[in-house]
Every structure is written in C-alpha cells, then in structure tokens.
Design a protein around this motif. Structure first.
Motif, PDB file in Angstrom:
ATOM      1  N   MET A  26       1.058  -1.132  -0.039  1.00 34.83           N
ATOM      2  CA  MET A  26      -0.073  -0.257   0.117  1.00 34.83           C
ATOM      3  C   MET A  26       0.671   1.116  -0.054  1.00 34.83           C
ATOM      4  O   MET A  26       1.901   1.450   0.705  1.00 34.83           O
ATOM      5  N   THR A  27       0.414   2.044  -0.882  1.00 31.33           N
ATOM      6  CA  THR A  27       1.262   3.456  -0.945  1.00 31.33           C
ATOM      7  C   THR A  27       0.615   4.346   0.314  1.00 31.33           C
ATOM      8  O   THR A  27      -0.140   4.514   0.667  1.00 31.33           O
ATOM      9  N   ASP A  28       1.607   5.430   0.678  1.00 35.50           N
ATOM     10  CA  ASP A  28       1.175   6.512   1.562  1.00 35.50           C
ATOM     11  C   ASP A  28      -0.282   7.195   1.304  1.00 35.50           C
ATOM     12  O   ASP A  28      -0.906   7.345   2.095  1.00 35.50           O
ATOM     13  N   ASN A  29      -0.467   7.338  -0.155  1.00 33.57           N
ATOM     14  CA  ASN A  29      -1.595   8.103  -0.326  1.00 33.57           C
ATOM     15  C   ASN A  29      -2.765   7.482  -0.428  1.00 33.57           C
ATOM     16  O   ASN A  29      -3.825   7.682  -0.732  1.00 33.57           O
ATOM     17  N   THR A  30      -2.695   5.956  -0.190  1.00 32.44           N
ATOM     18  CA  THR A  30      -4.102   5.214   0.053  1.00 32.44           C
ATOM     19  C   THR A  30      -4.263   4.952   1.406  1.00 32.44           C
ATOM     20  O   THR A  30      -5.343   4.061   1.712  1.00 32.44           O
ATOM     21  N   ARG A  31      -3.400   5.237   2.523  1.00 33.22           N
ATOM     22  CA  ARG A  31      -3.755   4.754   3.802  1.00 33.22           C
ATOM     23  C   ARG A  31      -4.829   5.242   4.422  1.00 33.22           C
ATOM     24  O   ARG A  31      -5.599   4.766   5.247  1.00 33.22           O
ATOM     25  N   ASN A  32      -5.496   6.571   3.833  1.00 33.97           N
ATOM     26  CA  ASN A  32      -6.795   7.074   4.292  1.00 33.97           C
ATOM     27  C   ASN A  32      -7.857   6.826   3.445  1.00 33.97           C
ATOM     28  O   ASN A  32      -8.852   7.816   3.378  1.00 33.97           O
ATOM     29  N   MET A  33      -7.571   5.994   2.595  1.00 32.44           N
ATOM     30  CA  MET A  33      -8.759   5.831   1.497  1.00 32.44           C
ATOM     31  C   MET A  33     -10.008   5.507   1.957  1.00 32.44           C
ATOM     32  O   MET A  33     -10.097   4.645   3.065  1.00 32.44           O
ATOM     33  N   THR A  34     -11.100   6.096   1.536  1.00 30.00           N
ATOM     34  CA  THR A  34     -12.447   5.799   1.656  1.00 30.00           C
ATOM     35  C   THR A  34     -12.837   4.988   0.339  1.00 30.00           C
ATOM     36  O   THR A  34     -12.960   5.692  -0.804  1.00 30.00           O
ATOM     37  N   VAL A  35     -13.308   3.713   0.678  1.00 33.32           N
ATOM     38  CA  VAL A  35     -13.870   3.040  -0.761  1.00 33.32           C
ATOM     39  C   VAL A  35     -15.307   2.638  -0.366  1.00 33.32           C
ATOM     40  O   VAL A  35     -15.795   1.962   0.440  1.00 33.32           O
ATOM     41  N   LEU A  36     -15.922   2.789  -1.517  1.00 33.94           N
ATOM     42  CA  LEU A  36     -17.463   2.416  -1.555  1.00 33.94           C
ATOM     43  C   LEU A  36     -17.256   0.989  -2.062  1.00 33.94           C
ATOM     44  O   LEU A  36     -16.708   0.628  -3.339  1.00 33.94           O
ATOM     45  N   VAL A  37     -18.170   0.015  -1.297  1.00 36.95           N
ATOM     46  CA  VAL A  37     -17.952  -1.339  -1.827  1.00 36.95           C
ATOM     47  C   VAL A  37     -19.621  -1.573  -1.963  1.00 36.95           C
ATOM     48  O   VAL A  37     -20.248  -1.784  -1.244  1.00 36.95           O
ATOM     49  N   THR A  38     -19.654  -1.789  -3.377  1.00 38.89           N
ATOM     50  CA  THR A  38     -21.458  -2.065  -3.772  1.00 38.89           C
ATOM     51  C   THR A  38     -21.379  -3.662  -3.453  1.00 38.89           C
ATOM     52  O   THR A  38     -20.321  -4.352  -3.371  1.00 38.89           O
ATOM     53  N   GLY A  39     -22.467  -4.180  -3.291  1.00 37.70           N
ATOM     54  CA  GLY A  39     -22.642  -5.356  -3.006  1.00 37.70           C
ATOM     55  C   GLY A  39     -22.013  -5.925  -1.681  1.00 37.70           C
ATOM     56  O   GLY A  39     -21.510  -7.006  -1.490  1.00 37.70           O
TER      57      GLY A  39
END
Length: 277
Positions: A1-14
């Motif tokens: 994981m890269t530094d700029n993804t550590r605070n990612m918010t991900v919408l998970v459909t289904g």
C-alpha cells in the motif's frame, strides 16, 4: 500500500454479497475505510437517486452488479454509475467481470469510456458458488444437478478475488487501465469438485449433468421469470463450453502467492456445516 492510500475511503457495492462482503473485510484489514453499498445501507443499483450519496466523498469504488455483468441492465447501470462517480471526483473504479464471458464486453467498455481510472478483474467460477447460493440446497440433499457436463474449470476462492481487488484499489497506477484474469491453481470438473466436497463432508454426493435447456426448465418451474431463464440458458451454453479450461496467473502476479486450493475451501466449508441438511 502506498502512503496516499492509507486514508482511502472505498465504496464497496454488493457489500453483503459473495464477493462484496470479502472485499469489505479485506479492505478493512488493509486499513481502508469501507463504505458499505447495499440496499440496507441506502444504495440500490436499480435506483440511481441513491448513487450520489454513496459515492460523494469516497476515493474509490468496487463495482459488482447483482445479477450478471453480461446483462444489458449491467451495461447501462455500470456506465451510468461510473460517469456519476467521475463527476463526483471518485475516479478509481474496480469492476468485477467474468472470465471468458463475451457478453460482459459491453459492460467493461462502458467502464473504460467513463473517464475513470479503471481496472477490470475477470474472475473464474467461484468456489463459493458451491457453498453460497442456489447450488447449496441440492448438495444438502445429496445431488448437484447442473449443466456443466464434464468441462474443467479453474475454481477460484472469493477471498483471492477480494485480495486482488484491494491490491488494485491501493496499487496506485500499477493496475490502472488493466484487465486482470484470475483463477484458482488447478482445473477440476464439476464432478471432481462435488467429489472433493463429498470427501470433506464424509457424505455420498452425486453430480448429474443436464443440458442448459433442461436446467432452464427447472428454473422456470421454481418461478424464475422467462426472460431471466433464457438469459441463463444462453449463458450456460456458452460459458460452460470449455473456453475457461485453462489457468491464468493473475493471483500469483498480483499477490505474490499461490491461489487458495479448492480442497482447502471444501474442508473449511464442511467444518462450518454449510452442507448439512
């Protein structure tokens, strides 16, 4: 994981489904903030008015259409949602597609032309189709009746799909604009898969192949709408013709490890009592 993804918010459909629930779990384990996209959480693929609220403020999204990625409804909805996501600043989109399914191409193209930073994950037949969904009941009563003949399939554990999806979501540009084909580690016929489940459960289980049309007649008898029956008959006649009887090395390439084996899946599901009548 890269530094700029550590605070990612991900919408998970289904998010309550077969793959979405595992993607949500894997994403949380990777330190991502998961926004569950399900009807219970106010997201509905069939109601476009629910999309913006689910997308707004997210950094990325996992897209899995609830029926079949090859349906015309999937093409329309995935394209429309992807364009809305891009308009709201959610550019990183990962779509679950089906390996070898020609009908999925329009849906994939709808994502490609949406302006998103896209990745398409083309998965083989799920191992968990034997433990979750309509095939379970037959196995609980000792027989799987299915139109797969003696075709060999590289069944994939959905947990591997989830790990690949999270890698694609968090991999920066590494997987942008790519189609990733993923399978399990070996080929099995449906008869051999049922035999593995039989050994794991210590129960006598049979596999009875039928034609796609015979299977469609059974579905119609259960009340499945005629239009859906025709779609499924055509799908099974094409997708289960041997076109997927080869392995892809996507799991190893992306995750740096071998895919989970069907035997391990069957033992774990049997231990959980999945196939007990």
């Amino acid at each position: 994981m890269t530094d700029n993804t550590r605070n990612m918010t991900v919408l998970v459909t289904g998010a309550t489904g077969r793959t979405g629930s595992r993607v949500a779990q894997a994403a949380r384990a990777a330190g991502l903030t998961v926004r569950a996209g399900s009807r219970g959480e106010g997201f509905d693929w069939e109601d476009a008015s629910t999309w913006a609220g689910a997308l707004r403020g997210a950094d990325a999204a996992y897209l899995v259409y609830p029926t079949d990625v090859g349906s015309p409804a999937a093409t329309e909805a995935v394209g429309a949602l992807a364009r809305e996501a891009v308009g709201l600043g959610v550019r990183r989109l990962v779509l679950l597609s089906s390996r070898g399914e020609d009908r999925a191409e329009p849906t994939e193209e709808a994502l490609r032309t949406s302006g998103a930073d896209w990745t398409i994950v083309r998965a083989a037949w799920f191992a968990q189709n034997f433990s979750e969904g309509p095939l379970v009941e037959g196995l609980r009563h000792g027989e799987l009746v299915f139109p797969a003949g003696e075709v060999r399939e590289p069944f994939i554990d959905v947990r591997d799909i989830a790990d690949v999806v999270v890698a694609a979501l968090t991999g920066g540009d590494r997987y942008t604009g790519r189609e990733l084909a993923i399978t399990g580690p070996r080929l099995l016929t449906f008869r051999e898969a049922v035999a593995e489940i039989s050994r794991a459960t210590d129960e006598e289980l049979a596999y009875t192949p039928v034609t796609a049309r015979q299977y469609g007649d059974t579905l119609a008898g259960f009340g499945v709408p005629a239009e859906e029956v025709e779609f499924l008959v055509d799908l099974f006649e094409s997708l289960l013709d041997g076109r997927n009887s080869h392995l892809s090395d996507g799991v190893g390439e992306i995750l740096g490890r071998a895919p989970r084996d069907f035997t391990d899946f069957a033992r774990e599901a049997a231990a959980a009592g999945v196939w007990k009548a």
